[in-house]
Design an enzyme around this catalytic site. Structure first.
Site, mmCIF file in Angstrom:
data_model
loop_
_atom_site.group_PDB
_atom_site.id
_atom_site.type_symbol
_atom_site.label_atom_id
_atom_site.label_comp_id
_atom_site.label_asym_id
_atom_site.label_seq_id
_atom_site.Cartn_x
_atom_site.Cartn_y
_atom_site.Cartn_z
ATOM 1 N N ASP A 109 0.848 -1.198 0.000
ATOM 2 C CA ASP A 109 0.000 0.000 0.000
ATOM 3 C C ASP A 109 0.886 1.251 0.000
ATOM 4 O OD1 ASP A 109 -2.120 -1.742 0.419
ATOM 5 O OD2 ASP A 109 -2.020 -1.492 2.596
HETATM 6 N N1 URA Z 1 -0.998 -5.961 4.015
HETATM 7 C C1 URA Z 1 -1.496 -4.710 3.992
HETATM 8 O O1 URA Z 1 -2.510 -4.437 4.607
HETATM 9 N N2 URA Z 1 -0.828 -3.771 3.303
HETATM 10 C C2 URA Z 1 0.297 -4.022 2.624
HETATM 11 O O2 URA Z 1 0.858 -3.108 2.009
HETATM 12 C C3 URA Z 1 0.799 -5.331 2.644
HETATM 13 C C4 URA Z 1 0.126 -6.282 3.339
#
Ligand code: URA
Length: 275
Positions: A109
Site C-alpha cells: 500500500d
Molecule cells: N498488508 C497490507 O494491509 N498492506 C500491505 O501493504 C501489505 C500487506
C-alpha cells in the site's frame, strides 16, 4: 551465464564496438561493482557483476535481474500513476534504465514501508505470487490499543474477511528490545510518523505512536490490504505497517528509498520457492 571480458560485455550490451569499449575502459569511464576498472584483462559475470559506464548501469539484453527496494511511505506500487503520485518505479529509475523489463513483485500500500521486490524474470515474479506457493512475508505493525492473547489467537486461527477467511497467520506481540528494534525498523521519520500523522489526524502522531502496540504478523498469502483488514477485524486498526522480510530475504539495514541487486544465492533461494 559464464564470465566474459569487459570489452565484450560492453559490445554485447550495445554500448560501443569492442575497440571503442577498450578506449572507454582505458579512460576510466567503466566501473564494475562500483569500482572503476582500467585493466583490459578484467572479466565480468553477467547477472552477478554490476557494470556501469559514466555512472549509468548497463546490462545485456537477455540478462535477468532482481532487486529489493526499501519502499518509503507515500509511494504507490505502480509503474506510473495517472494521478501523478510518486511511484516505487520512480525510485528504480537507474535500475530500470539498465533493465527496462523490471516490474514489482506484488504490491505494498502507499502508506506501507519496507521490502518490495522488482524483477525482469516473469516466471520468478509470478511464481512467488502464486497462491499455492504460500511464500511467507513478515510484517511489523504498530496498532491502536492493547492487543491481548485472544486477539492474537484469532489472527493465528484465521479471520473472516469480506473476501473469505484468512489462512492461519503468525502473530506475536513484540516487547522490550524487540519492540524497540521494531520501532527503529518501522522508522519514526517520514515512515511511521507520516503514516501515523495521516492516520491520527488531529489526535497527533506522538500520542498514537506512544500508545500503540507492536505486533509481528507472518502471512502466507497476499490479499489486498490484508494485514490492515485483519488487524481492523480484531479491533486494532493499523497506525503504521512495514514489511521486513519476503521468503528467505530480510530487508536488513537497506536505507529507506534505496535498492540493491540480489546476489545469485538470493535469486537461487527465491527460484527454489517459486518453482
Ligand atoms: N498488508 C497490507 O494491509 N498492506 C500491505 O501493504 C501489505 C500487506
Amino acid at each position: 551465464m559464464s564470465s566474459m571480458r569487459l570489452q565484450k560485455f560492453l559490445a554485447r550490451a550495445g554500448v560501443a564496438s569492442r575497440r571503442h569499449a577498450e578506449t572507454m575502459i582505458a579512460e576510466g569511464r567503466v566501473a564494475v561493482n562500483g569500482a572503476i576498472v582500467t585493466e583490459m584483462g578484467t572479466t565480468v559475470e553477467p547477472g552477478r557483476d554490476e557494470v556501469a559506464v559514466d555512472g549509468e548501469p548497463v546490462a545485456l539484453p537477455d540478462e535477468t535481474a532482481t532487486f529489493m527496494l526499501h519502499k518509503p511511505a507515500g509511494y504507490v506500487t505502480t509503474m506510473s500513476d495517472p494521478q501523478g503520485r510518486p511511484t516505487a518505479a520512480d525510485l528504480m529509475e537507474a535500475e530500470r534504465a539498465a533493465y527496462p523489463g523490471l516490474f514489482p513483485v506484488g504490491r505494498l500500500d502507499a502508506d506501507t514501508t519496507g521490502l518490495l521486490l522488482f524483477t525482469t524474470d516473469g516466471a520468478l515474479g509470478h511464481g512467488l505470487l502464486h497462491p499455492r506457493r504460500h511464500v511467507e512475508k513478515t510484517y511489523l505493525a504498530l496498532v491502536e490499543g492493547a492487543l491481548n492473547e485472544y486477539d492474537l489467537a484469532r489472527l493465528r486461527e484465521g479471520v473472516p474477511l469480506d473476501d473469505g477467511p484468512t489462512l492461519p497467520a503468525g502473530a506475536r506481540l513484540l516487547r522490550g528490545a524487540e519492540a524497540k528494534e521494531a520501532r527503529r525498523l518501522i522508522g519514526t521519520g517520514e515512515g511511521a510518523s507520516g503514516q501515523a500523522a495521516r492516520h491520527g489526524g488531529k489526535r497527533g502522531r506522538r500520542a498514537l505512536e506512544a500508545s500503540g502496540t507492536l505486533v509481528e504478523v507472518v502471512l502466507r498469502e497476499g490479499r489486498k490490504r490484508q494485514v490492515r483488514r485483519m488487524l481492523e477485524a480484531v479491533g486494532h486498526p493499523v497506525i503504521a505497517l512495514h514489511r521486513q522480510s519476503f521468503g528467505p530475504l530480510d530487508l536488513g539495514d537497506l536505507p529507506r528509498g534505496a535498492a540493491r541487486r540480489l546476489t545469485s544465492e538470493e535469486v537461487a533461494a527465491l527460484k527454489a520457492l517459486a518453482s
